[in-house]
Design an enzyme around this catalytic site. Structure first.
Site, PDB file in Angstrom:
ATOM      1  N   HIS A 217      28.215  71.909  86.774  1.00 58.39           N
ATOM      2  CA  HIS A 217      28.807  72.857  87.729  1.00 58.39           C
ATOM      3  C   HIS A 217      29.096  74.239  87.145  1.00 58.39           C
ATOM      4  O   HIS A 217      29.534  75.118  87.850  1.00 58.39           O
ATOM      5  CB  HIS A 217      30.127  72.281  88.276  1.00 58.39           C
TER       6      HIS A 217
HETATM    7  C1  UD1 Z   1      37.018  75.405  88.044  1.00 53.68           C
HETATM    8  C2  UD1 Z   1      37.406  75.842  86.635  1.00 53.68           C
HETATM    9  C3  UD1 Z   1      36.530  75.130  85.626  1.00 53.68           C
HETATM   10  C4  UD1 Z   1      36.538  73.626  85.839  1.00 53.68           C
HETATM   11  C5  UD1 Z   1      36.152  73.343  87.279  1.00 53.68           C
HETATM   12  C6  UD1 Z   1      36.161  71.873  87.611  1.00 53.68           C
HETATM   13  C7  UD1 Z   1      38.185  78.163  86.429  1.00 53.68           C
HETATM   14  C8  UD1 Z   1      37.799  79.500  85.919  1.00 53.68           C
HETATM   15  N1  UD1 Z   1      37.174  77.253  86.447  1.00 53.68           N
HETATM   16  O1  UD1 Z   1      35.681  75.843  88.269  1.00 53.68           O
HETATM   17  O2  UD1 Z   1      37.025  75.402  84.322  1.00 53.68           O
HETATM   18  O3  UD1 Z   1      35.612  73.033  84.962  1.00 53.68           O
HETATM   19  O4  UD1 Z   1      37.107  74.008  88.122  1.00 53.68           O
HETATM   20  O5  UD1 Z   1      35.711  71.684  88.915  1.00 53.68           O
HETATM   21  O6  UD1 Z   1      39.303  77.946  86.784  1.00 53.68           O
HETATM   22  N2  UD1 Z   1      34.971  74.836  96.002  1.00 53.68           N
HETATM   23  C9  UD1 Z   1      34.964  73.989  97.072  1.00 53.68           C
HETATM   24  N3  UD1 Z   1      36.026  73.131  97.219  1.00 53.68           N
HETATM   25  C10 UD1 Z   1      37.053  73.107  96.360  1.00 53.68           C
HETATM   26  C11 UD1 Z   1      37.067  73.996  95.288  1.00 53.68           C
HETATM   27  C12 UD1 Z   1      36.018  74.854  95.105  1.00 53.68           C
HETATM   28  O7  UD1 Z   1      34.044  73.998  97.869  1.00 53.68           O
HETATM   29  O8  UD1 Z   1      37.992  72.285  96.563  1.00 53.68           O
HETATM   30  C13 UD1 Z   1      33.806  75.733  95.795  1.00 53.68           C
HETATM   31  C14 UD1 Z   1      34.013  77.104  96.375  1.00 53.68           C
HETATM   32  O9  UD1 Z   1      32.813  77.532  96.861  1.00 53.68           O
HETATM   33  C15 UD1 Z   1      34.412  77.939  95.181  1.00 53.68           C
HETATM   34  C16 UD1 Z   1      33.592  77.276  94.074  1.00 53.68           C
HETATM   35  O10 UD1 Z   1      33.578  75.887  94.407  1.00 53.68           O
HETATM   36  O11 UD1 Z   1      34.135  79.283  95.341  1.00 53.68           O
HETATM   37  C17 UD1 Z   1      34.184  77.439  92.703  1.00 53.68           C
HETATM   38  O12 UD1 Z   1      35.554  76.997  92.667  1.00 53.68           O
HETATM   39  P1  UD1 Z   1      36.547  77.597  91.555  1.00 53.68           P
HETATM   40  O13 UD1 Z   1      37.878  76.967  91.635  1.00 53.68           O
HETATM   41  O14 UD1 Z   1      36.491  79.101  91.608  1.00 53.68           O
HETATM   42  O15 UD1 Z   1      35.847  77.229  90.186  1.00 53.68           O
HETATM   43  P2  UD1 Z   1      35.098  75.901  89.735  1.00 53.68           P
HETATM   44  O16 UD1 Z   1      33.645  76.216  89.587  1.00 53.68           O
HETATM   45  O17 UD1 Z   1      35.486  74.716  90.537  1.00 53.68           O
END
Ligand code: UD1
Length: 372
Positions: A217
């Site tokens: 991811h």
């Molecule tokens: C975050 C952490 C990363 C961790 C990962 C585990 C940071 C910088 N990154 O990355 O270290 O390894 O979590 O998952 O904090 N989204 C959904 N549903 C959710 C959450 C996110 O659809 O419940 C999607 C959204 O499109 C969002 C994208 O995932 O924009 C990224 O989510 P985000 O929390 O920004 O970072 P992760 O890639 O999940």
């Protein structure tokens, strides 16, 4: 003397939940022990809402038996600045109101950094669990979060000796650093029975040690059309020889759609939604090998001695390579490394010291010692 210690515990994103669960459990069992009458621990669990999907958040509360959060900041997704700023704006008034003795942050996500910044300016003490890990790669948002959090925290609770060395090199005094071990392994050990009762293998029609478990991811892997295309075609290739199950993070799914990457999903290449805690650990133990870019899975596979290929140029968890079952790989070497790991015997490596299920006990003793 009777001392009351008020602790705010922060959890925001999926990899935080298995780290806060044992800490909360330890606080609760401390409160139930009558011999601890001289210190009373009181906690509030704050969920920032960085992760909000049922499969990224709620399922972990259920699987890990974490009490519902006392407060949810519901910040949701956004750019790094927006997400960090939203957590800060919503967390500051809670600190003003609750006046905690300690705020406990875990890991390296944006919520960890945001809450640390708020507390540092308000003069509230911060304890960072999983302090000192370094990938030495500032291209990773998590590395920025780790460096800033550790620079500001008052108590740095480390999982392994390499973390202590990193902090000392950054000039952090010894008095702030305490080696407590790996708190994520506390959750793993506590849940082993439930993990091994998982029905996920039957549900997916898989056989122990005859499938590959994949989770990818990180933006560095999935936000590039070329990289993600190569990864998906490599998975199609190996699925001719061995079934592959890919537990797909919402970011990865979104990028596959955005880049119009199609793949031949069939019985041997299964793309599933993000799995719950028990199911994911079951697959980690049962897989022939793992392909991942997750931090936590590098550690969990080390505990189970399951060979793990980490698709990253570096890791902040070097002990998983020096002692454990982990090996770094690249897009260019992926094919060769997969072919090599398929030839391995199934169990490799050793469990590092203090990955013993007792880290949360050491964390709480340390918090009490540093308060009284
Ligand atoms: C975050 C952490 C990363 C961790 C990962 C585990 C940071 C910088 N990154 O990355 O270290 O390894 O979590 O998952 O904090 N989204 C959904 N549903 C959710 C959450 C996110 O659809 O419940 C999607 C959204 O499109 C969002 C994208 O995932 O924009 C990224 O989510 P985000 O929390 O920004 O970072 P992760 O890639 O999940």
């Amino acid at each position: 003397m009777n001392k009351k210690i008020k602790i705010l515990i922060i959890a925001g994103a999926r990899p935080n939940f298995m780290k806060v669960a044992p800490i909360i459990k330890q606080i609760l069992s401390h409160s139930l022990d009558p011999t601890n009458h001289h210190t009373q621990l009181e906690y509030l669990l704050i969920h920032t809402g960085q992760h909000y999907d049922e499969k990224m958040s709620d399922i972990f509360f259920e699987d890990l038996g974490i009490p519902a959060p006392d407060i949810n900041l519901t910040v949701g997704s956004g750019s790094h600045a927006v997400q960090t700023a939203n957590v800060m704006m919503k967390f500051e008034p809670i600190c003003d109101q609750e006046k905690p003795d300690w705020v406990v942050v875990v890991g390296d996500v944006n919520s960890t950094l945001a809450c640390t910044l708020v507390c540092a300016k308000l003069g509230i003490k911060i304890a960072h669990v999983e302090a000192g890990l370094r990938s030495f790669d500032r291209g990773m948002p998590e590395e920025i979060n780790r460096i800033v959090t550790d620079a500001l925290a008052d108590l740095l609770l480390t999982p392994s000796t390499d973390a202590n060395d990193n902090l000392k090199k950054e000039g952090i005094p010894d008095s702030k650093i305490k080696l407590v071990g790996n708190v994520m392994i506390d959750s793993l050990v506590t849940n082993l029975e439930k993990v091994r009762a998982s029905q996920i293998l039957n549900q997916l029609g898989l056989v122990k040690k005859n499938f590959v478990y994949v989770t990818l991811h990180r933006p560095s892997n999935v936000d590039s059309r070329e990289g993600l295309t190569i990864i998906m075609s490599e998975l199609e290739r190996i699925s001719d020889d061995i079934p592959v199950v890919f537990s797909m993070h919402p970011r990865t799914r979104k990028m596959c759609e955005q880049f119009c990457i199609t793949f031949d999903e069939n019985k041997k290449l299964r793309i599933v939604d993000p799995l719950g805690y028990h199911d994911s650990l079951f697959l980690t133990e049962a897989a022939r090998f793992i392909l991942t870019d997750s931090g936590g899975i590098q550690e969990e596979s080390t505990y189970f001695k399951t060979p793990c290929l980490t698709l990253r140029p570096n890791t902040e968890r070097p002990v998983t390579i020096t002692m454990g079952s982990n090996k770094l790989t690249t897009i260019d070497r992926l094919s060769a490394d997969i072919d090599e790991v398929l030839g391995f015997c199934t169990e490799i490596g050793q469990i590092p010291p203090l990955w013993d299920g007792l880290a949360s006990e050491r964390i709480i003793s340390c918090l009490i010692d540093k308060t009284i």
